[in-house]
Each structure stands twice: as structure tokens, then as C-alpha cells.
Motif scaffolding. Structure first.
Motif, mmCIF file in Angstrom:
data_model
loop_
_atom_site.group_PDB
_atom_site.id
_atom_site.type_symbol
_atom_site.label_atom_id
_atom_site.label_comp_id
_atom_site.label_asym_id
_atom_site.label_seq_id
_atom_site.Cartn_x
_atom_site.Cartn_y
_atom_site.Cartn_z
ATOM 1 N N ASN A 184 8.912 -3.164 -2.093
ATOM 2 C CA ASN A 184 8.385 -1.703 -1.920
ATOM 3 C C ASN A 184 9.562 -1.040 -2.466
ATOM 4 O OD1 ASN A 184 5.754 -2.136 -1.273
ATOM 5 N ND2 ASN A 184 6.672 -3.333 0.355
ATOM 6 N N SER A 204 4.140 1.040 1.725
ATOM 7 C CA SER A 204 3.440 0.332 1.710
ATOM 8 C C SER A 204 3.810 0.874 -0.053
ATOM 9 C CB SER A 204 2.592 -0.385 1.611
ATOM 10 O OG SER A 204 2.018 -0.484 2.301
ATOM 11 N N LEU A 241 -4.056 0.815 1.741
ATOM 12 C CA LEU A 241 -3.709 2.527 1.437
ATOM 13 C C LEU A 241 -4.243 2.777 0.613
ATOM 14 C CD1 LEU A 241 -0.226 1.851 -0.116
ATOM 15 C CD2 LEU A 241 -2.363 3.047 -1.653
ATOM 16 N N GLY A 250 2.378 -0.599 -4.065
ATOM 17 C CA GLY A 250 0.347 -0.155 -4.541
ATOM 18 C C GLY A 250 -0.067 0.994 -4.423
ATOM 19 N N SER A 309 -0.451 -3.126 1.971
ATOM 20 C CA SER A 309 -0.788 -2.292 0.539
ATOM 21 C C SER A 309 -2.449 -2.534 0.369
ATOM 22 C CB SER A 309 0.341 -2.569 -0.214
ATOM 23 O OG SER A 309 0.175 -4.158 -0.341
#
Ligand SMILES: NC(=O)C1=CN([C@@H]2O[C@H](COP(=O)(O)OP(=O)(O)OC[C@H]3O[C@@H](n4cnc5c(N)ncnc54)[C@H](OP(=O)(O)O)[C@@H]3O)[C@@H](O)[C@H]2O)C=CC1
Ligand SMILES: O=C([O-])CC(=O)C(=O)O
Length: 274
Positions: A196, A101, A83, A104, A80
Motif C-alpha cells: 500500500n 488500503s 474498501l 485498493g 482492501s
């Protein structure tokens, strides 16, 4: 005929070639209707040389922030922390970014506004979860509560910031231990590589602050187990999924398959499910 078809294909780029990204690359290389693999980004190209050499159509290897130049759809399958570097340049060019992810996204939610302003899109697959179609539908009406309980084997939780910061010994557990209870937003901070799914659930439903979650370290399970209960004005439903871990013990095998299913829908004539 082949060239004509290829020129109409949507180009897809993959960021990260770990347990999720490598499966998606293989599926694209084997062929998904209307899509073509154009590029990948990796941290260490040498490490992935053998895998990439085995593909029928070798993609370009690009820096992560250049994938949007080479693709209509950029799929984020990296930690993440990467990201923003992956998604921002893509949506700035009006591309679609598929984000796995998802946790994130909460600290980078301005990317949604950026995508809106530039004509880009951010697509969150159901991933390692179940039933986001029903949660989406219920959210058109009123959802009163969403509760989720995640149980993971010890290998799937080791190193999570919440465990490290609170100095919790999970290696010698003989029975399940509730590690965390709180909002999906706080769970994502404490377990960025583990929940997530809770953030995806929250974005489909009533948001990361109202979605309630527990995280358990459970030495009696061998799968990543997620149980969800939704109470809405249209329906009450309970869902559960028991994911077989992939070669990355934190990540369920079904996650990559969910992204492949999402990609298949981009150009499919018959689409089933919302
Ligand atoms: N939405 C969902 O349902 C789920 C989401 N996830 C999340 O998906 C993400 C990917 O998971 P998974 O595939 O299992 O992870 P892996 O650790 O198996 O793979 C991550 C990949 O990212 C690559 N990478 C790391 N840093 C960079 C960088 N700077 N530039 C380019 N590539 C980089 C790694 O490179 P290298 O190979 O060189 O190390 C590796 O190939 C994680 O954030 C995970 O938490 C996981 C499960 C479910
Ligand atoms: O694979 C799973 O079961 C869920 C997971 O790791 C995540 O949501 O990050």
C-alpha cells in the motif's frame, strides 16, 4: 461545558478493528482534540466484545456501509476488498474517508470523482512510509523518477497472490530473493497487503505506472524495510524506514500512529508538516 464541546467535535467512525483500527479506537477513546469516536464496524462483533467493553465511551456498532450516517470522518482499516463498501457511502454523503488500503483505490478510482461531486474527501495518510511531504512538494515542480525497494521478512509476505500464483517457495530461503520488479500498480496487484505504501508514494508523486518498485523476500531482516529514491528538478532525496511489524506481521506498527497523527491534525491549532 462538556456537552457544548462534544457537540462541536468531529465524529469519527472506524471500519475494521485489526492491528490498525484497534489502535486508532484506543487513541480516540483516550482523547484527540476536537474529535469523538462515534461508531465502529466489525466483521464479527462477538470477537471484539471485550475490547469494546473496555473503552471509556462505547461506540455504536454499525454495518460498514452505514458509518457515513454516524460520522464526519470514516477511517477504512479493513482488507482492501471492503474498501468500496466503506468509502462509497461515506463520500456520497459528503464525508471524509481516510483510506489505509490504498492499493485498493487504484481499482476504485471513480470514488475520487464521486467524492468531488458530493463534497466528500479521500485522505491517504503517509502510513507505513516516510517523506510524502517532500514528494508532494517535489510534485509541484517536476519529478523525473521515483524508485522504491521493499524488503520484508518471510512472515510478512506469506500468502501474497504473486507468490501463490507463481508457486514460489519463500519458506526455505537462506538469502534475499527479488520477487518482483515493475510498476507500483502491478506491485499492488501482486502484493495487495504488502505495498500500500508504494501506491501512496505514487499518488503523492508521479502515479502508479511511472513509480518503479522492487519487492524482496528477505530472511535476514526482522523489519519491513522500505527505501525510496526521488529525482526531481527541485531536489534529489533518498529515504528509508525500517518498520517493526505489529501483531499483523504484514503491517508496520507505525501505520496506526500515522493515522492518529493525521486525525490529530484535523482540529489542531498548530499543524506541522504538509
Ligand atoms: N497504508 C499503509 O501504509 C498500510 C496499509 N495497510 C493495510 O491496512 C489494512 C488493515 O490492516 P491491518 O489492520 O493490519 O489488518 P488486520 O487483518 O489486522 O485487520 C483487518 C480488520 O478488518 C476487519 N474486517 C474484515 N472484513 C470485514 C468486513 N467485511 N467488515 C468489517 N470489518 C472487516 C477484520 O475483522 P476480524 O477482526 O473480525 O477479522 C479485522 O478487524 C489492510 O488492507 C492492510 O493491507 C497495512 C500496512 C500499511
Ligand atoms: O507496514 C508496512 O511496512 C507496509 C505495508 O504493509 C503496506 O504498505 O501494506
Amino acid at each position: 461545558m462538556t456537552d457544548q464541546k462534544a457537540s462541536n467535535d468531529l465524529r469519527v467512525a472506524i471500519a475494521g478493528l485489526g492491528s490498525i483500527g484497534s489502535k486508532i479506537v484506543t487513541a480516540l477513546d483516550q482523547g484527540i482534540e476536537g474529535l469523538a469516536l462515534s461508531a465502529v464496524a466489525v466483521r464479527d462483533p462477538a470477537k471484539h466484545q471485550a475490547f469494546l467493553s473496555g473503552l471509556r465511551h462505547r461506540p455504536q456498532i454499525l454495518p460498514i456501509d452505514q458509518l457515513g450516517d454516524a460520522a464526519d470522518i470514516v477511517v477504512e482499516c479493513a482488507p482492501s476488498s471492503q474498501l468500496r463498501a466503506i468509502v462509497e457511502p461515506a463520500v456520497k454523503r459528503g464525508r471524509s474517508a481516510v483510506v489505509v488500503s490504498v492499493g485498493g483505490l487504484l481499482d476504485n478510482f471513480d470514488l475520487v470523482d464521486l467524492a468531488r461531486a458530493k463534497g466528500g474527501r479521500i485522505l491517504v495518510p503517509t502510513g507505513a512510509l516516510i517523506g510524502l511531504d517532500a514528494v508532494n512538494a517535489a510534485a509541484v515542480g517536476t519529478i523525473h523518477s521515483v524508485k522504491m525497494v521493499t524488503r520484508k521478512p518471510i512472515d510478512g509476505l506469506r500468502g501474497a497472490p504473486f507468490i501463490v500464483q507463481n508457486n514460489i517457495d519463500i519458506d526455505n530461503l537462506r538469502e534475499p530473493l527479488k520477487l518482483f520488479e515493475g510498476s507500483a500498480r502491478d506491485a499492488a496487484k501482486g502484493f495487495p497487503a504488502n505495498v500500500n505504501v508504494a501506491v501512496a508514494l505514487s499518488l503523492a508523486g508521479i502515479g502508479p505506472d511511472r513509480t518503479q518498485m522492487q519487492v524482496w523476500a528477505d530472511p535476514t531482516v526482522t523489519r519491513n524495510v522500505h527505501r525510496i529514491e526521488v529525482e526531481a528538478d527541485s531536489a534529489r532525496f533518498s529515504m528509508s524506514i525500517e518498520n517493526i511489524p505489529s501483531e499483523n506481521p504484514k503491517t508496520g506498527m507505525i501505520t496506526a500512529l500515522s493515522v492518529i497523527a493525521l486525525l490529530r491534525k484535523q482540529r489542531a491549532t498548530l499543524c506541522v508538516g504538509t
